[in-house]
Design an enzyme around this catalytic site. Structure first.
Site, PDB file in Angstrom:
ATOM      1  N   CYS A   5       7.907  19.814 -12.453  1.00  8.18           N
ATOM      2  CA  CYS A   5       9.338  19.499 -12.536  1.00  8.18           C
ATOM      3  C   CYS A   5       9.588  18.085 -12.022  1.00  8.18           C
ATOM      4  CB  CYS A   5      10.163  20.491 -11.706  1.00  8.18           C
ATOM      5  SG  CYS A   5       9.973  22.206 -12.196  1.00  8.18           S
TER       6      CYS A   5
ATOM      7  N   CYS B 267       8.053  23.396  -9.169  1.00  8.33           N
ATOM      8  CA  CYS B 267       6.671  22.947  -8.962  1.00  8.33           C
ATOM      9  C   CYS B 267       6.598  21.455  -9.219  1.00  8.33           C
ATOM     10  CB  CYS B 267       5.679  23.698  -9.858  1.00  8.33           C
ATOM     11  SG  CYS B 267       5.865  23.311 -11.610  1.00  8.33           S
TER      12      CYS B 267
ATOM     13  N   ASP C  93       4.152 -13.085  14.209  1.00  7.73           N
ATOM     14  CA  ASP C  93       2.949 -12.670  13.481  1.00  7.73           C
ATOM     15  C   ASP C  93       3.267 -12.113  12.096  1.00  7.73           C
ATOM     16  OD1 ASP C  93       1.236 -13.212  15.721  1.00  7.73           O
ATOM     17  OD2 ASP C  93       2.006 -11.384  16.639  1.00  7.73           O
TER      18      ASP C  93
ATOM     19  N   ASP D  99      -3.560  -9.777  17.982  1.00  6.23           N
ATOM     20  CA  ASP D  99      -2.997 -11.021  18.504  1.00  6.23           C
ATOM     21  C   ASP D  99      -3.075 -10.924  20.026  1.00  6.23           C
ATOM     22  OD1 ASP D  99      -1.505 -13.508  18.365  1.00  6.23           O
ATOM     23  OD2 ASP D  99       0.156 -12.354  19.195  1.00  6.23           O
TER      24      ASP D  99
ATOM     25  N   ASP E 218       3.054  -8.680  17.738  1.00  6.40           N
ATOM     26  CA  ASP E 218       4.316  -8.254  18.350  1.00  6.40           C
ATOM     27  C   ASP E 218       5.477  -8.249  17.372  1.00  6.40           C
ATOM     28  OD1 ASP E 218       4.886 -10.913  18.041  1.00  6.40           O
ATOM     29  OD2 ASP E 218       4.860 -11.407  20.168  1.00  6.40           O
TER      30      ASP E 218
END
Length: 726
Positions: free
Chosen positions: A16, A13, A618, A416, A614
């Site tokens: 742990c 679970c 950028d 852009d 792109d």
């Protein structure tokens, strides 16, 4: 710092996972640790000068769990298969003993059929289930106890042991108390069944990874020493010339050297229409050649291929935690000890009120069993696994849980212009000359100047010059003036080529040509000027074609209540013309590349921002935004830069990525609500709160079945995300 991946077994679970996470973070030399309960994996960043990978594994093992290195090529699917087979085997084995125990202990009792040595037969049937099938729960509970905590195993071990050992006492010393051997036997069987079903469901959340891995072909037809040789994919080297026939998968990434074809890239980009490929075009490994045979030169192999990078990105995204997971982890850390305390209070309360030890035992065991926090631990990671997998199938690569969680909060999207709103492949549209200058002369000079430039528009001018068969001269004293243009010498004469700012700085008058300039800019064209000294020699206009889907993308985002902006280095008139054509009202124009990040910062004062670019120039703006979305058909830079990568170069996918985030977060919240609601509602009922009013007491067996089904239902709810439309 070094990064390593480990496969962890023995976790039952999220408690742990929390134990391992805390112990690693306290370990000297470990910088960062992320433990994912749903995938049973750990991603660890550590200082190898202070601690080794073996010491990290030793630390995990000291907490009672097993860990092993994850090497390249190791498949999570193989680990899940082993886990599924283990629980299946344990369930079927447990069923052999549990069915007769159920028949003798419940059905025969209900039918009032008594068989000789009834209690001893049940004891014999329950014992192998308790200590062989249930061994894993005891080991897990002991590991938790050593770590001064408690987990799901603690609840199961406590609950079934209480029922089993109470029954042993009753059979040996006080038969009138009644025994509950069948209760402990059926309980463990149901829990194991639940873990088996949970493992199967978890396996289905990894379908996207399995599909991607299945795309990679096993062999390649290589041309070596003028002979065609079929070799294993692992033996392909960079520079190999590979032949691909119709219907075959392309083995690795490369560049087409002869022939042409139409290639189905849908499995990589999500784009259903086949893409035409000619000499010089890039081809992606794993995609399918639909038509003619062609040859290509291998440029990327093994882990460097686009497909391998996508698989890596998706795997890493599925292994990371979303911030909302911290809430579930926090709840789990305190939940189990609280449940044990409630179980003890339940037992003491019913005994105090004279209900009898048997009644009190049933109620306290039911509390322990119904409260197992598996569903809580699975709520977030399973939804993230399905969400990132669905995105990958649609060509939307989301790098992690944090990006997936943040994307739905976006209030502003900045596109852009070049390569995002437009195709990024500009063409020269107009050339105006002055004085005695001829078009070819102006084109010749401009092409010479632009040949050394890295500006996106330079390619359009060079291509046009080559098309017109103009000889391109050599230039000297070349200098790029950022955001303005360039200056250089052709022969002994110095020339300036760039925008209005460059002309103004060099005192070149443009007054006489304002009508021409305005007309070109209103058509959405980028206008540049060639001058020498203070004399204007020519005007060149370049236009970049809009992406067909840009307008649709803007419209979709607006419908989602998101404000859309466009950012560009173009002048205001040109920028507004292009923005208007796709439905964008808000424009940042005449922005230098280095200043784009500052415009993102300004908008961030109002709300969360996504920057779409792109992935090449950028990068600062993409990094500044809460979500950086890189367009780039799998380019290395795009893969590295954005939080989200759009493989199809389709602006509409920006809206789809945000919608996917909303759908995934909705699933996570739903999962967490039902997991918590189930426990909040179930624990009081199991404790017998309704008994004084209704006479109804929840059986531990029903509680066990409900607990098992709660985990399966959470995973199934996450899987339903696959069928949602983006």
């Amino acid at each position: 710092m070094k990064k390593t991946k480990l496969q962890i077994s023995g976790m039952t679970c999220s408690s742990c996972a929390t134990v391992i996470d805390k112990s690693l973070k306290k370990t000297k030399g470990v910088h960062e640790a992320t433990i994912n309960f749903a995938t049973s994996k750990a991603r660890i960043i550590f200082d190898e000068k202070i601690i080794s990978e073996k010491e990290i594994i030793k630390t995990i093992k000291s907490k009672g769990y097993n860990a092993s290195f994850l090497k390249a090529g190791d498949k999570h699917a193989d680990f899940l298969k082993k886990e599924i087979n283990y629980y299946k085997k344990m369930f079927l084995l447990s069923l052999i003993f549990a069915i007769p125990a159920f028949v003798i202990g419940m059905i025969f009792m209900w039918m009032k059929i008594h068989i000789p040595f009834n209690d001893y037969i049940l004891w014999a049937l329950a014992t192998p289930i308790q200590f062989y099938i249930g061994k894993r729960f005891y080991l897990g509970a002991w590991a938790a106890l050593k770590n001064k905590t408690a987990n799901m195993d603690s609840l199961i071990a406590l609950g079934t042991s209480a029922a089993y050992f109470f029954s042993v006492y009753a059979v040996l010393f006080n038969p009138s108390l009644g025994q509950y051997f069948e209760t402990s036997a059926i309980l463990i069987t149901l829990v194991v069944m639940g873990k088996w079903l949970e493992a199967i469901a978890k396996g289905k959340t990894s379908d996207a990874i399995k599909k991607l891995m299945g795309l990679s072909p096993k062999t390649a037809l290589v041309i070596r020493n003028k002979k065609e040789i079929r070799i294993p994919i692992e033996e392909v080297i960079v520079g190999d010339i590979i032949l691909v026939k119709p219907g075959e998968k392309i083995p690795v990434d490369g560049k087409l050297t002869s022939g042409h074809s139409s290639i189905d890239e849908s499995m990589i980009t999500g784009e259903s229409i086949p893409i035409e490929k000619n000499i010089g075009d890039l081809v992606i490994g794993g995609t399918i050649n639909k038509l003619g045979a062609f040859q290509f030169k291998a440029t990327k192999i093994g882990a460097d291929t686009t497909l391998a990078q996508i698989i890596k990105l998706v795997e890493e995204a599925q292994e990371t935690k979303a911030p909302i997971q911290r809430f579930a982890d926090l709840v789990s850390a305190y939940f189990v000890p609280t449940v044990i305390a409630i179980s003890l209070i339940t037992f003491i309360t019913w005994v105090t009120f004279g209900a009898g030890i048997s009644f009190a035992l049933i109620a306290s065991v039911a509390v322990l069993v119904i409260a197992c926090p598996c569903a809580l631990g699975l709520a977030t990671p399973t939804a993230i696994m399905v969400g990132t997998g669905k995105g990958a199938n649609k060509g939307i690569l989301i790098k992690g849980g944090e990006a997936l969680e943040t994307a739905h909060q976006i209030k502003y999207v900045i596109f852009d212009k070049t390569g995002t709103i437009t195709k990024g492949k500009p063409e020269l549209t107009d050339l105006i000359t002055f004085g005695k200058n001829k078009e070819k002369d102006i084109l010749k000079i401009v092409a010479g100047l632009e040949k050394q430039s890295e500006h996106p528009l330079a390619e359009a001018i060079i291509n046009h010059a080559m098309k017109e068969k103009v000889s391109i001269p050599k230039v000297t004293a070349f200098k790029a003036i950022l955001g303005h243009g360039i200056k250089a010498k052709v022969g002994r004469k110095e020339y300036f080529f760039g925008n209005t700012k460059l002309m103004k700085d060099n005192k070149v008058s443009l007054k006489k040509e304002l009508d021409n300039i305005n007309k070109l800019e209103e058509e959405g064209k980028t206008v540049m000027f060639l001058a020498s000294g203070k004399e204007l020699l020519g005007i060149i206009a370049v236009a970049d074609k809009l992406r067909e889907s840009s307008g649709k993308a803007v419209s979709k985002l607006k419908k989602m209540g998101i404000k859309v902006y466009m950012i560009t280095g173009d002048n205001k008139r040109t920028a507004k013309a292009i923005a208007k054509s796709v439905g964008i009202k808000n424009v940042f124009a005449e922005v230098l590349p280095k200043d784009k990040a500052n415009y993102v910062k300004k908008l961030q004062r109002k709300g969360k921002v996504a920057m779409v670019g792109d992935g090449i120039n950028d990068a600062p703006a993409l990094a500044q935004a809460e979500i950086g979305i890189a367009m780039g058909s799998g380019t290395d830079v795009a893969m590295e830069t954005g939080n989200i990568v759009l493989m199809r170069d389709n602006p509409v996918d920006v809206a789809k990525a945000i919608k996917l985030s909303k759908l995934t977060m909705s699933k996570i919240r739903g999962n967490l609500f039902w997991a918590l609601f189930y426990n909040v509602l179930g624990i009081p009922i199991a404790a017998g709160v309704l008994y004084p009013y209704t006479g109804w007491l929840l059986s531990p067996i029903i509680a066990g079945g409900a607990m098992a089904m709660s985990s399966v239902s959470v995973v199934t709810n996450s899987l339903l995300l696959k069928f949602k439309k983006l």
